[in-house]
Design an enzyme around this catalytic site. Sequence first.
Site, short mmCIF file in Angstrom:
data_model
loop_
_atom_site.label_atom_id
_atom_site.label_comp_id
_atom_site.label_asym_id
_atom_site.label_seq_id
_atom_site.Cartn_x
_atom_site.Cartn_y
_atom_site.Cartn_z
N HIS A 85 0.86 -1.19 0.00
CA HIS A 85 0.00 0.00 0.00
C HIS A 85 0.90 1.24 0.00
CE1 HIS A 85 -2.79 3.09 1.25
NE2 HIS A 85 -3.77 2.29 0.86
N GLU A 157 -4.18 2.16 -7.44
CA GLU A 157 -4.53 3.28 -6.56
C GLU A 157 -3.63 4.48 -6.85
OE1 GLU A 157 -6.48 1.99 -2.69
OE2 GLU A 157 -4.36 1.57 -2.41
N GLY A 163 -7.62 9.32 -0.34
CA GLY A 163 -8.03 10.20 0.75
C GLY A 163 -8.18 11.67 0.39
N SER A 194 -10.34 7.33 -3.04
CA SER A 194 -11.51 8.22 -2.90
C SER A 194 -12.78 7.71 -3.55
CB SER A 194 -11.18 9.62 -3.43
OG SER A 194 -10.22 10.23 -2.60
N GLY A 215 -11.00 2.95 1.47
CA GLY A 215 -10.43 3.37 2.75
C GLY A 215 -11.47 4.12 3.55
N GLY A 216 -11.61 5.42 3.28
CA GLY A 216 -12.55 6.27 4.01
C GLY A 216 -13.95 5.68 4.08
P1 PGA Z 1 -9.52 6.08 0.31
O1 PGA Z 1 -8.35 5.02 0.56
O2 PGA Z 1 -10.70 5.30 -0.22
O3 PGA Z 1 -9.77 6.70 1.64
O4 PGA Z 1 -9.01 7.05 -0.70
C1 PGA Z 1 -8.13 3.98 -0.32
C2 PGA Z 1 -6.91 3.21 0.10
O5 PGA Z 1 -5.98 3.79 0.66
O6 PGA Z 1 -6.84 2.00 -0.09
#
Ligand code: PGA
Length: 231
Positions: A85, A157, A163, A194, A215-216
Amino acid sequence: MIIILNNKCNLSKEEFIEYQETLKTIKSPYKMVLAPTFLNINLFDLENFNLASQNISAFNEGAHTGEISGKDLKKSNVTYSLIGHSERRKDQRETNRDIQEKIKRALENDIIPVLCIGETKSGRQSNRIEEVIKKDIIEATCNLTEEEIKKIIIAYEPIWSIGTGLIPKNKDIEKVNKLIKKILPNNTIIYGGSANEENIDLLKKCSSIEGYLLGGLSLHPDKLQKFINKI
Ligand code: PGA
């Protein structure tokens, strides 16, 4: 379609227990996977989710203080592991060489590696996306057999998207996924960065996206249900 929730460094023991109660009500026709913190892994108690770790040690056992081995993760019912990651590449300075070792340990322990790759903002601005993607895939997989490589899920990603609320244009995601497919024709490709219950209307038009890493959104089960319904 596979949806992986990455809790990152969130949810205390008490919060996680409450959170799981809400996740129990999630209805999804897709494969659902939850990556809690290491401390919450042994509290996992969901029939509608598979269990993932957010990291895996490059070592199976021995004098490696602070590490958690694939062997032990497997015993705790972990079946997927996020590897490489961008937050670990940055905070822990993980290299593609480390990542390759982690992929090997995951496979040895029958854990599906989810290899995270993606370009930085400056990589995008200087038109180096293709170079970065190719390098990360090749360096992370170069000593693996074809059979082993096939088992890896690729999470594209874009780092500038994680984020931030920003997502790439669909045509840009399609372009990167096409490149990934050219290198790894048999691997599942998921998108992370995101993704949420609003922009899923746009993202779902990308036919090359075979799943999501969230993530979020993982911390908001109500929004997660909306996200799933919209796919
Ligand atoms: P996010 O994170 O959805 O908050 O952007 C994704 C991730 O880090 O895997």
